[in-house]
Design an enzyme around this catalytic site. Structure first.
Site, PDB file in Angstrom:
ATOM      1  N   GLU A 106       0.849  -1.190   0.000  1.00 48.18           N
ATOM      2  CA  GLU A 106       0.000   0.000   0.000  1.00 48.18           C
ATOM      3  C   GLU A 106       0.886   1.243   0.000  1.00 48.18           C
ATOM      4  OE1 GLU A 106      -2.489   3.044   0.220  1.00 48.18           O
ATOM      5  OE2 GLU A 106      -3.293   1.006  -0.040  1.00 48.18           O
ATOM      6  N   ASP A 137       5.432   2.228  -3.051  1.00 42.41           N
ATOM      7  CA  ASP A 137       4.794   2.309  -4.366  1.00 42.41           C
ATOM      8  C   ASP A 137       4.655   0.901  -4.942  1.00 42.41           C
ATOM      9  OD1 ASP A 137       4.463   2.494  -7.222  1.00 42.41           O
ATOM     10  OD2 ASP A 137       5.105   4.580  -7.108  1.00 42.41           O
ATOM     11  N   GLY A 138       3.433   0.474  -5.226  1.00 47.26           N
ATOM     12  CA  GLY A 138       3.189  -0.866  -5.735  1.00 47.26           C
ATOM     13  C   GLY A 138       3.815  -1.110  -7.092  1.00 47.26           C
ATOM     14  N   ASP A 155      -5.997  -3.926  -6.139  1.00 45.01           N
ATOM     15  CA  ASP A 155      -7.109  -3.226  -5.483  1.00 45.01           C
ATOM     16  C   ASP A 155      -6.764  -1.746  -5.465  1.00 45.01           C
ATOM     17  OD1 ASP A 155      -9.176  -2.334  -3.940  1.00 45.01           O
ATOM     18  OD2 ASP A 155      -8.623  -3.435  -2.132  1.00 45.01           O
ATOM     19  N   THR A 157      -7.072   2.508  -6.531  1.00 49.51           N
ATOM     20  CA  THR A 157      -7.994   3.628  -6.672  1.00 49.51           C
ATOM     21  C   THR A 157      -8.207   3.883  -8.161  1.00 49.51           C
ATOM     22  OG1 THR A 157      -6.120   5.158  -6.503  1.00 49.51           O
ATOM     23  CG2 THR A 157      -7.321   4.682  -4.486  1.00 49.51           C
TER      24      THR A 157
END
Length: 283
Positions: A106, A137-138, A155, A157
């Site tokens: 996350e 940072d994914g 998942d 935004t």
């Protein structure tokens, strides 16, 4: 004092709901995080004013992001979640007894901290010894990752700001490389009802098909998300989500769910004609 919150879903439409109390309002390094109390939906999590999560219907989105993929894979043991700092996706992943390790990446740690305070029924899952939370940072995490995963769940935004790269081919390529030979990638893909998103949805589908031999889209009815119809895309190296044996696996697992079930699993992949047209799928 109560007020009416407007959650804009496009330039021309929005969801409006009454807010009776602002329970939390803070600014993180990335976004404004709010939790509000509402008569219609209970507690609601807002990020920069956009609705992310409600007590009343979070189960619909999280169950449908997780369970179709988890039941499609034959042995989902090592799972990577990109985003999902509220831990709703994590909670549903851990319902599957075969899971041995879950890494949740996350960007904004404050989302998880606020969720811990106001949605503890979800974030309590982070205490499971199988779980590792990483706040970074994914996109960078996946690019630099040397581990292998059975399942990757995105998942995210909406595709603006830091999340935009989660809907692009380079990220999908990196995901493909860190998946096992029979791995599955599944991502939320916004609402096909929003005309401004049609090109993005179509391009995501094309990009996934350029990498994975099997790509299937499916939908869920989520009353508080854009226009009420939400799209997911499942990209698999091996397993078909429409295989007949999945029904028996779902029934045998007997998970406690409020939206997902064995018949819905198959029905969700039957798409309206206009969605098939966006995806350039034959009718």
């Amino acid at each position: 004092m109560s007020y009416w919150h407007i959650d804009y879903q496009s330039k021309y439409q929005a969801l409006t709901f009454e807010v009776t109390e602002v329970l939390k309002s803070i600014q993180s390094p990335y976004q404004k995080i709010e939790v509000v109390e509402t008569p219609a939906y209970g507690k609601v999590l807002l990020l920069d004013g956009d609705l992310m999560l409600t007590e009343k219907d979070e189960f619909a989105y999280h169950e449908m992001l997780v369970h179709p993929t988890m039941f499609t894979h034959s042995h989902p043991q090592k799972i990577l979640i990109i985003g999902g700092g509220d831990c709703g996706t994590l909670t549903r992943v851990l319902q599957h007894k075969m899971v041995e390790k879950v890494v949740l990446v996350e960007l904004d740690e404050m989302v998880t901290q606020v969720s811990q305070e106001y949605f503890p029924q979800l974030v309590s899952s982070a205490q499971d010894p199988r779980v590792e939370l990483i706040f970074t940072d994914g996109i960078k995490y996946v690019h630099n990752c040397t581990d292998k995963y059975d399942v990757i769940l995105v998942d995210s935004t909406d595709p603006i700001g830091p999340a935009e790269g989660l809907f692009r081919l380079p990220f999908f390529q990196d995901c493909y490389h860190i998946l096992e030979e029979d791995g599955i990638l599944c991502l939320q893909s916004e609402s096909p009802w929003i005309p401004e998103l049609a090109e993005l949805i179509s391009q995501v589908n094309l990009d996934l098909k350029s990498l994975f031999p099997l790509v299937k889209a499916y939908v869920a009815a989520i009353q508080t998300y854009q226009a009420g119809l939400w799209l997911f895309q499942l990209a698999s190296k091996k397993y078909n989500p429409l295989s007949n044996d999945i029904e028996s696996k779902i029934k045998e697992a007997d998970l406690k769910t409020k939206y997902y079930n064995s018949k819905l699993h198959y029905g969700a992949f039957i798409l309206p004609t206009f969605v098939n047209e966006i995806l350039n799928e034959p009718l």
